[in-house]
Design a protein around this motif. Structure first.
Motif, mmCIF file in Angstrom:
data_model
loop_
_atom_site.group_PDB
_atom_site.id
_atom_site.type_symbol
_atom_site.label_atom_id
_atom_site.label_comp_id
_atom_site.label_asym_id
_atom_site.label_seq_id
_atom_site.Cartn_x
_atom_site.Cartn_y
_atom_site.Cartn_z
ATOM 1 N N UNK A 144 0.828 -1.210 0.000
ATOM 2 C CA UNK A 144 0.000 0.000 0.000
ATOM 3 C C UNK A 144 0.863 1.261 0.000
ATOM 4 N N UNK A 145 2.182 1.087 -0.036
ATOM 5 C CA UNK A 145 3.079 2.242 0.101
ATOM 6 C C UNK A 145 2.633 3.095 1.282
ATOM 7 N N UNK A 146 2.576 2.469 2.445
ATOM 8 C CA UNK A 146 2.041 3.136 3.628
ATOM 9 C C UNK A 146 2.842 4.383 3.990
ATOM 10 N N UNK A 158 7.856 3.375 0.146
ATOM 11 C CA UNK A 158 8.614 3.293 -1.112
ATOM 12 C C UNK A 158 10.049 3.800 -0.958
ATOM 13 N N UNK A 191 9.422 -0.320 -7.896
ATOM 14 C CA UNK A 191 8.408 0.681 -7.569
ATOM 15 C C UNK A 191 7.059 0.411 -8.234
ATOM 16 N N UNK A 192 7.058 -0.467 -9.231
ATOM 17 C CA UNK A 192 5.788 -0.833 -9.844
ATOM 18 C C UNK A 192 4.985 -1.735 -8.913
ATOM 19 N N UNK A 195 2.980 -0.425 -3.695
ATOM 20 C CA UNK A 195 1.770 0.368 -3.869
ATOM 21 C C UNK A 195 0.762 -0.226 -4.836
ATOM 22 N N UNK A 199 -2.091 -6.412 -6.785
ATOM 23 C CA UNK A 199 -2.781 -6.656 -8.063
ATOM 24 C C UNK A 199 -1.819 -7.081 -9.172
ATOM 25 N N UNK A 427 -2.248 8.077 1.228
ATOM 26 C CA UNK A 427 -1.377 7.070 1.840
ATOM 27 C C UNK A 427 -2.080 5.763 2.159
ATOM 28 N N UNK A 429 -4.126 4.059 0.010
ATOM 29 C CA UNK A 429 -4.330 3.254 -1.185
ATOM 30 C C UNK A 429 -5.745 3.381 -1.718
#
Lengths: 470, 470
Positions: A144-146, A158, A191-192, A195, A199, A427, A429
């Motif tokens: 979720x790139x919290x 990230x 980085x893809x 976050x 999926x 933040x 998501x």
């Protein structure tokens, strides 16, 4: 068909780690209370190889796989109806702490606070800090790139990740577990996946940065005359300290009122209730900032006190308390960290997670609050903000529990945010709850490119399907 | 066919901006001298809309498009034989400098040093700094995720970019021009295009971060007893200053010798030639670090001098000079920044750009230098390193100008790097020159995923084809 799959999974993982029926109970409710999962089974694989084999089996049977870790997400990102819920909880080893290189090698099921403890034992810090740190796991934080309270100084998840291991939709393992600070060998795949909310693949391990542990904190709660005055304080402190502000949190009067109602034991900071309350913390990582002077004060506390005193003289700050002990500091933080609990204790609630350019926060709040009575005269709001990041958690308690009504209010929030150059998702998501916003507010070309990438990497649409994109 | 395309491009861009035949001359040579381009035409579109229309025309004719900007790249990434060379040089506006938000909005053709000047005029700094800054442009820096001397403190280009505008392979414009510090609205597309060397689209504009301008520098050149001792210095300075080291550059004795041969006017730092020479610089952004004390010295200079003195006493540092004026500081930097010039002035040269974990730099150099005589008894080496990032530019002057021989030497470098957990491409990118390394050293799953993404976003393979991937 699904019985075949379950039999194969049971053989792969062992019967104790394929939970069906009532055994799934602990995994079904969502933390927010807005969603309930109904997975075919909850799986608890032991390692990356078992996850890869699980994903291959699921792909062969055309059954979705939804990774879950600490299940503290706020957007319904870990829900599934009929798919496999794959918990990474058994991948919970901190494989290595390398103090000289300032990195940790961790598995996806490591709980944040375990990593905090391990880093501290090596005299370092893993600076990803939010209320749910006692349950949230690295895998979910990466997926979720919290954000949290220390993004201002250290960046989101990230920014803290150097290397990553991902199980892809077809069961291949993508090993990007490097500990390098520079690596331009092709596309930035890491980085893809960060976050992407599971999926595009399942994050199984990571190499994360550690930072010098602050030796001392200077912490204060204060009431500013206005939000722009609070930003003046932030800029003055950043300039004076050379960027040592670790947190700059905003709590309005409505938050203080609701805090007192819900938790009268906690107490408000000031006898008078003010509109703009700020929790600010500076962290001293250098000995020269952390060593107490002859008066016993650390230099950063003196710097904070001097800046606050100057601004009180100018009338920009109305009241201020500087923490004089670790217990006073903890009490200041507790006041802020109860936000999620007191927000979600009331129902119905519409929670948002917007970010704006710093100078657009006050105009946004003004514009929306001016507009809200026209949409819902009974609505009340409650916000907290990571003000230093322009990130506001504005919650609305609407006058009626009607989905279409809630959506009109959300759409109004989005409109004001978009007008001011902000985002509807800062933040937490997208998950399920922000999908309508995604569809109507995200740049259509960006949405199309995301769909192209999703199609390329998960052509069967089995990796956490229906999240982020439709 | 190509005449139709040229006619259409001439109508679109104007005859002055479609260069063919001898008019292309200035664009053909590569900075390194290793490559020569032979484009169908050199195009100079005026804006994003013209670039989008150009890409559409090229796609309709099935002709490749290779974006170029300052053409200071070192890996042949901007070469084409028969494709269209699309220069972004006319997109050279700094659209906006927003000091309160600390961002600049720039077009791809803005020269780095122009942005440096504009930021400085706003009392801020754009901290991307390398030798070619007087010609290199933002578009190329983003497309290669350029590094340089200040990565240690501020990160690579990627870390400095908040928003991006990209023309996609089918001519659609992807507008990600936000100025937000938090944005979790779907996949991180921005970072996919940064460092993709134009193979997924053409970067046309960006929102970049500005940082507080250092008010004073503390700069020194010193000789350390060994590389590990130099790292001890780095760690002590980082700890003492709270992370204010902006640059930590390594120049070995072989570099000093070659420097003196090529540029006797510049001069070596010490009368005795030492094996491990370091250029270190700290930047003071806070007034308390930058205000001269009663002795006229800035606190960071005192901190640097004290640390150096202590380590000289311990025998870890052999000699040291602290810059006493801006002109002494400039002279120290000139010595380092001549590296590219003196490396590429000699031929044949094999240049590399590897990165290693910090503690693996010395073992790498030792292992490779032990191995080299067996490969080529006549070979000489010349290296400089961004030691604080573990990034070494090791150049080898081989005994014979034979491609297969050169490749054997490169393969040996790669082997030692891979064994120690490093990368064959740290900051220059892949382009053409590192493609063999990419094919044999990059994780095969990562290569396959990159190819899937390339296929999804550029199915005709017309965006800078043949770079990074085969």
């Amino acid at each position: 068909m699904s019985q075949d799959l379950l039999a194969a999974l049971t053989e792969l993982l062992g019967p104790a780690h394929v939970l069906t029926g009532a055994d799934r109970a602990a995994y079904l409710p969502d933390w927010t209370g807005h969603y309930t999962a109904d997975p075919l089974a909850v799986l608890r694989p032991a390692d990356t190889a078992q996850i890869a084999a699980t994903v291959k089996l699921a792909a062969a049977h055309g059954v979705p796989v939804v990774p879950v870790s600490g299940r503290t997400g706020l957007v319904g990102g870990a829900m599934t109806q009929g798919g496999l819920m794959l918990s990474v909880e058994r991948l919970n080893r901190i494989r290595d702490i390398r103090p000289a290189a300032r990195v940790a090698v961790v598995e996806a099921g490591v709980i944040l606070s375990s990593l905090h403890d391990a880093a501290e034992a090596a005299d370092l810090s893993f600076p990803l800090w939010f209320g749910a740190r006692g349950s949230a796991m690295i895998g979910g934080a990466l997926s979720t790139n919290a954000g949290g309270s220390n993004v201002l100084r250290y960046g989101s998840t990230r920014a803290l990740c150097l290397g990553l291991e991902v199980v892809l939709a077809d069961g291949r393992v993508l090993d990007l577990m490097s500990a390098l600070h520079k690596d331009n060998s092709g596309y930035d795949l890491k980085d893809l996946f960060i976050g992407a909310e599971g999926t595009l693949g399942i994050i199984t391990a990571a190499v994360v940065k550690l930072v010098p542990r602050p030796r001392a904190y200077a912490t204060a709660t204060l009431a500013a005359r206005s939000l722009p005055d609070a930003l003046t304080l932030l800029n003055r402190l950043q300039s004076a300290s050379g960027g040592m502000v670790e947190a700059f949190e905003f709590m309005p009067d409505t938050y203080m009122r609701r805090l007192t109602e819900a938790r009268p034991d906690v107490g408000e900071p000031f006898a008078t209730r003010h509109a703009v309350n700020i929790l600010v913390e500076l962290g001293a990582t250098a000995p020269r900032d952390a060593t107490p002077g002859p008066d016993g004060a650390i230099p950063l506390t003196t710097l904070l006190e001097d800046t606050l005193a100057q601004m009180m003289e100018e009338g920009l700050i109305l009241e201020a308390q500087v923490a004089q002990s670790e217990s006073q500091r903890r009490a200041m933080w507790q006041r802020r960290e109860l936000a999620a609990e007191i927000t979600f204790a009331r129902s119905p609630v519409i929670d948002t997670d917007v970010a704006l350019p710093l100078d657009a926060v006050a105009p946004f709040l003004e514009a929306f609050h001016a507009r809200l009575p026209g949409l819902d005269p009974q609505a009340e709001t409650l916000s907290v903000a990571h003000l230093g990041d322009g990130n506001i958690h504005l919650s609305i308690f609407p006058g009626s529990d009607d989905a279409a009504h809630a959506d009109r209010i959300v759409a109004a929030v989005e409109e004001e945010v978009q007008r001011l150059g902000g985002t509807f998702s800062a933040e937490h998501g997208v998950g399920l709850s922000k999908k309508p916003s995604m569809a109507r507010r995200k740049n259509p070309v960006a949405l199309a490119v995301m769909a192209q990438i999703k199609q390329a990497l998960d052509p069967q649409n089995l990796m956490n399907p229906g999240k982020i994109l439709s």
